[in-house]
Motif scaffolding. Structure first.
Motif, PDB file in Angstrom:
ATOM      1  N   LEU A  58     -71.956  -4.267  33.206  1.00 19.94           N
ATOM      2  CA  LEU A  58     -73.400  -3.799  33.076  1.00 19.94           C
ATOM      3  C   LEU A  58     -73.831  -3.414  31.504  1.00 19.94           C
ATOM      4  O   LEU A  58     -73.212  -2.232  31.114  1.00 19.94           O
ATOM      5  CB  LEU A  58     -73.797  -2.355  33.968  1.00 19.94           C
ATOM      6  CG  LEU A  58     -75.056  -1.870  33.891  1.00 19.94           C
ATOM      7  CD1 LEU A  58     -76.148  -2.700  34.806  1.00 19.94           C
ATOM      8  CD2 LEU A  58     -75.149  -0.491  34.847  1.00 19.94           C
ATOM      9  N   VAL A  59     -74.863  -4.241  31.191  1.00 23.50           N
ATOM     10  CA  VAL A  59     -75.147  -3.858  29.554  1.00 23.50           C
ATOM     11  C   VAL A  59     -76.489  -3.179  29.861  1.00 23.50           C
ATOM     12  O   VAL A  59     -77.628  -3.614  30.289  1.00 23.50           O
ATOM     13  CB  VAL A  59     -75.431  -5.125  29.034  1.00 23.50           C
ATOM     14  CG1 VAL A  59     -75.807  -4.975  27.406  1.00 23.50           C
ATOM     15  CG2 VAL A  59     -74.112  -6.058  29.206  1.00 23.50           C
ATOM     16  N   ILE A 114     -67.793   0.944  27.101  1.00 26.32           N
ATOM     17  CA  ILE A 114     -67.687   0.733  25.611  1.00 26.32           C
ATOM     18  C   ILE A 114     -69.032   0.796  25.014  1.00 26.32           C
ATOM     19  O   ILE A 114     -70.341   0.470  25.373  1.00 26.32           O
ATOM     20  CB  ILE A 114     -67.696  -1.021  25.450  1.00 26.32           C
ATOM     21  CG1 ILE A 114     -66.189  -1.515  26.367  1.00 26.32           C
ATOM     22  CG2 ILE A 114     -67.576  -1.700  24.144  1.00 26.32           C
ATOM     23  CD1 ILE A 114     -66.238  -2.983  26.736  1.00 26.32           C
ATOM     24  N   LYS A 115     -68.926   1.676  23.950  1.00 28.38           N
ATOM     25  CA  LYS A 115     -69.950   2.235  23.181  1.00 28.38           C
ATOM     26  C   LYS A 115     -70.265   1.291  22.010  1.00 28.38           C
ATOM     27  O   LYS A 115     -69.441   0.955  21.055  1.00 28.38           O
ATOM     28  CB  LYS A 115     -69.802   3.668  22.631  1.00 28.38           C
ATOM     29  CG  LYS A 115     -69.704   4.601  23.649  1.00 28.38           C
ATOM     30  CD  LYS A 115     -69.432   5.957  22.990  1.00 28.38           C
ATOM     31  CE  LYS A 115     -69.395   7.002  24.251  1.00 28.38           C
ATOM     32  NZ  LYS A 115     -69.073   8.368  23.676  1.00 28.38           N
ATOM     33  N   ILE A 116     -71.328   0.426  21.819  1.00 28.15           N
ATOM     34  CA  ILE A 116     -71.859  -0.518  20.905  1.00 28.15           C
ATOM     35  C   ILE A 116     -72.974  -0.001  20.152  1.00 28.15           C
ATOM     36  O   ILE A 116     -73.375  -0.811  19.407  1.00 28.15           O
ATOM     37  CB  ILE A 116     -72.196  -1.661  21.852  1.00 28.15           C
ATOM     38  CG1 ILE A 116     -73.566  -1.661  22.809  1.00 28.15           C
ATOM     39  CG2 ILE A 116     -71.157  -2.198  22.606  1.00 28.15           C
ATOM     40  CD1 ILE A 116     -74.020  -2.776  23.505  1.00 28.15           C
ATOM     41  N   GLY A 117     -73.572   1.079  20.284  1.00 22.31           N
ATOM     42  CA  GLY A 117     -74.663   1.585  19.434  1.00 22.31           C
ATOM     43  C   GLY A 117     -74.398   1.745  18.044  1.00 22.31           C
ATOM     44  O   GLY A 117     -75.450   1.366  17.129  1.00 22.31           O
ATOM     45  N   MET A 137     -66.329   8.302  39.030  1.00 27.18           N
ATOM     46  CA  MET A 137     -67.533   7.485  39.925  1.00 27.18           C
ATOM     47  C   MET A 137     -68.898   8.117  39.198  1.00 27.18           C
ATOM     48  O   MET A 137     -69.763   7.463  39.201  1.00 27.18           O
ATOM     49  CB  MET A 137     -67.062   7.797  41.013  1.00 27.18           C
ATOM     50  CG  MET A 137     -68.038   7.292  42.051  1.00 27.18           C
ATOM     51  SD  MET A 137     -67.496   7.636  43.729  1.00 27.18           S
ATOM     52  CE  MET A 137     -69.002   7.054  44.731  1.00 27.18           C
ATOM     53  N   VAL A 138     -68.766   9.407  39.206  1.00 28.00           N
ATOM     54  CA  VAL A 138     -69.985  10.278  38.700  1.00 28.00           C
ATOM     55  C   VAL A 138     -70.567   9.679  37.451  1.00 28.00           C
ATOM     56  O   VAL A 138     -71.930   9.657  37.186  1.00 28.00           O
ATOM     57  CB  VAL A 138     -69.721  11.714  38.905  1.00 28.00           C
ATOM     58  CG1 VAL A 138     -70.976  12.401  38.266  1.00 28.00           C
ATOM     59  CG2 VAL A 138     -69.618  12.166  40.112  1.00 28.00           C
ATOM     60  N   LYS A 139     -69.568   9.235  36.342  1.00 30.66           N
ATOM     61  CA  LYS A 139     -69.921   9.034  35.171  1.00 30.66           C
ATOM     62  C   LYS A 139     -70.592   7.441  35.164  1.00 30.66           C
ATOM     63  O   LYS A 139     -71.383   7.323  34.335  1.00 30.66           O
ATOM     64  CB  LYS A 139     -68.824   8.921  34.386  1.00 30.66           C
ATOM     65  CG  LYS A 139     -69.031   8.485  32.616  1.00 30.66           C
ATOM     66  CD  LYS A 139     -67.664   8.654  31.946  1.00 30.66           C
ATOM     67  CE  LYS A 139     -67.925   8.640  30.460  1.00 30.66           C
ATOM     68  NZ  LYS A 139     -66.754   8.599  29.756  1.00 30.66           N
ATOM     69  N   LEU A 140     -70.171   6.739  36.200  1.00 29.62           N
ATOM     70  CA  LEU A 140     -70.533   5.340  36.320  1.00 29.62           C
ATOM     71  C   LEU A 140     -71.911   5.454  36.819  1.00 29.62           C
ATOM     72  O   LEU A 140     -72.931   4.779  36.520  1.00 29.62           O
ATOM     73  CB  LEU A 140     -69.659   4.436  37.056  1.00 29.62           C
ATOM     74  CG  LEU A 140     -68.578   4.313  36.588  1.00 29.62           C
ATOM     75  CD1 LEU A 140     -67.294   3.460  37.255  1.00 29.62           C
ATOM     76  CD2 LEU A 140     -68.806   3.275  35.135  1.00 29.62           C
ATOM     77  N   LEU A 141     -72.312   6.242  37.739  1.00 30.11           N
ATOM     78  CA  LEU A 141     -73.539   6.452  38.743  1.00 30.11           C
ATOM     79  C   LEU A 141     -74.526   6.774  37.668  1.00 30.11           C
ATOM     80  O   LEU A 141     -75.661   6.632  37.570  1.00 30.11           O
ATOM     81  CB  LEU A 141     -73.142   7.405  39.809  1.00 30.11           C
ATOM     82  CG  LEU A 141     -72.509   6.681  40.991  1.00 30.11           C
ATOM     83  CD1 LEU A 141     -72.190   7.866  42.018  1.00 30.11           C
ATOM     84  CD2 LEU A 141     -73.123   5.806  41.644  1.00 30.11           C
ATOM     85  N   SER A 142     -74.119   7.911  36.731  1.00 33.21           N
ATOM     86  CA  SER A 142     -75.128   8.294  35.872  1.00 33.21           C
ATOM     87  C   SER A 142     -75.518   7.334  34.922  1.00 33.21           C
ATOM     88  O   SER A 142     -76.537   7.441  34.126  1.00 33.21           O
ATOM     89  CB  SER A 142     -74.515   9.661  35.151  1.00 33.21           C
ATOM     90  OG  SER A 142     -73.374   9.069  34.465  1.00 33.21           O
ATOM     91  N   ARG A 143     -74.706   6.449  34.586  1.00 34.33           N
ATOM     92  CA  ARG A 143     -75.005   5.243  33.648  1.00 34.33           C
ATOM     93  C   ARG A 143     -75.701   4.074  34.191  1.00 34.33           C
ATOM     94  O   ARG A 143     -75.998   3.099  33.768  1.00 34.33           O
ATOM     95  CB  ARG A 143     -73.812   4.510  33.033  1.00 34.33           C
ATOM     96  CG  ARG A 143     -73.616   5.769  31.838  1.00 34.33           C
ATOM     97  CD  ARG A 143     -72.212   5.412  31.040  1.00 34.33           C
ATOM     98  NE  ARG A 143     -71.616   6.511  30.237  1.00 34.33           N
ATOM     99  CZ  ARG A 143     -72.188   6.580  28.987  1.00 34.33           C
ATOM    100  NH1 ARG A 143     -73.030   5.749  28.508  1.00 34.33           N
ATOM    101  NH2 ARG A 143     -71.893   7.424  28.273  1.00 34.33           N
ATOM    102  N   GLY A 144     -76.115   4.214  35.529  1.00 39.98           N
ATOM    103  CA  GLY A 144     -76.960   3.100  36.287  1.00 39.98           C
ATOM    104  C   GLY A 144     -76.145   2.149  36.932  1.00 39.98           C
ATOM    105  O   GLY A 144     -76.797   0.991  37.609  1.00 39.98           O
ATOM    106  N   VAL A 145     -75.047   2.437  37.141  1.00 43.56           N
ATOM    107  CA  VAL A 145     -74.130   1.210  38.016  1.00 43.56           C
ATOM    108  C   VAL A 145     -74.340   1.680  39.649  1.00 43.56           C
ATOM    109  O   VAL A 145     -74.392   2.888  39.843  1.00 43.56           O
ATOM    110  CB  VAL A 145     -72.559   1.645  37.632  1.00 43.56           C
ATOM    111  CG1 VAL A 145     -71.820   0.883  38.571  1.00 43.56           C
ATOM    112  CG2 VAL A 145     -72.467   1.462  36.300  1.00 43.56           C
TER     113      VAL A 145
END
Length: 243
Positions: free
Chosen positions: A66-67, A27-30, A1-9
């Motif tokens: 969330l992209v 998913i890492k697309i970089g 949950m903390v990981k998702l919040l840190s990514r802007g979810v």
């Protein structure tokens, strides 16, 4: 949950991860596309015009997406995450998401039919052919032969004046040469203008009409034959009227 919040979810979607049936995937697309401009264009395909493609994927898979940046955050079921990961990786490999969306729509309709549960769905799924788009051929530059000597430097104004001899003239003589060159140029322009004006007053060419049917004035006319024809015509008209 903390990981998702840190990514802007947003927190309303991040709280769903605490449920038993809900999982997430980042998913890492970089690193999938090297060229930056190409990467931005392919990432924009996932969103679509006004986010239409993203909404269609969320409805078909039942997942939240969330992209953002170099990652795509997905929250949903295991089956939904699997299909979303396939769509994202295919999009980064230059396969448009619309093709996968069409297959997902067909699968969704097939799932409603219980008779096809134990059968293969390959015959129902759409098959897309690969089309090679013709690109413009870039003309190759011809390589000049290698020479160890550098090209000659361009001539300066001093060098040009030395070759023409103006360098050794005085100021008055230089001014005289400039005036002569200027007057010569003006005369040429004046002559060209006069030629253009004279062309407007030139008469057009006359085309001679030659036809064989026109009688020449020198030819002799048979007057006796013409009188006979006139008499015949008069008699014929008189007979018609009397009848």
């Amino acid at each position: 949950m903390v990981k998702l919040l840190s990514r802007g979810v947003p927190i309303q979607q991040a709280k769903r991860i605490l449920e038993d049936d809900t999982v997430c995937d980042v998913i890492k697309i970089g690193g999938l596309v090297r060229n930056k401009d190409r990467f931005v264009r392919r990432r924009q395909r996932l969103l679509g015009p006004q986010g239409a493609t993203l909404k269609a994927l969320e409805l078909l898979t039942g997942c939240y997406m969330l992209v953002q940046g170099n990652t795509v955050c997905v929250i949903g079921s295991y089956a939904g995450l699997k299909s979303v990961r396939k769509v994202v990786t295919d999009c980064m490999n230059n396969i448009h998401p619309i093709y996968n969306i069409k297959t997902l729509m067909v699968k969704r309709e097939l799932m409603k039919n219980p008779e096809l549960a134990n059968q293969s769905w390959d015959r129902f799924l759409p098959k897309f052919k690969k089309v090679n788009v013709k690109r413009k051929k870039v003309a190759k530059k011809q390589k000049t032969p290698y020479t160890p000597f550098p090209p000659p430097p361009p001539e300066s104004k001093v060098d040009k004046s030395l070759t023409s001899g103006e360098y050794f003239l005085g100021e008055k003589e230089k001014e005289k040469v400039r005036r002569e060159a200027k007057s010569k140029k003006q005369k040429e322009i004046k002559f060209q203008r006069e030629e253009k004006r004279q062309k407007l007053f030139e008469p057009p060419k006359e085309f001679k009409v030659t036809t064989d049917k026109i009688q020449q004035p020198n030819q002799e006319v048979d007057i006796i034959a013409l009188k006979k024809k006139m008499k015949k015509n008069k008699l014929g008209n008189y007979k018609k009227i009397s009848n």
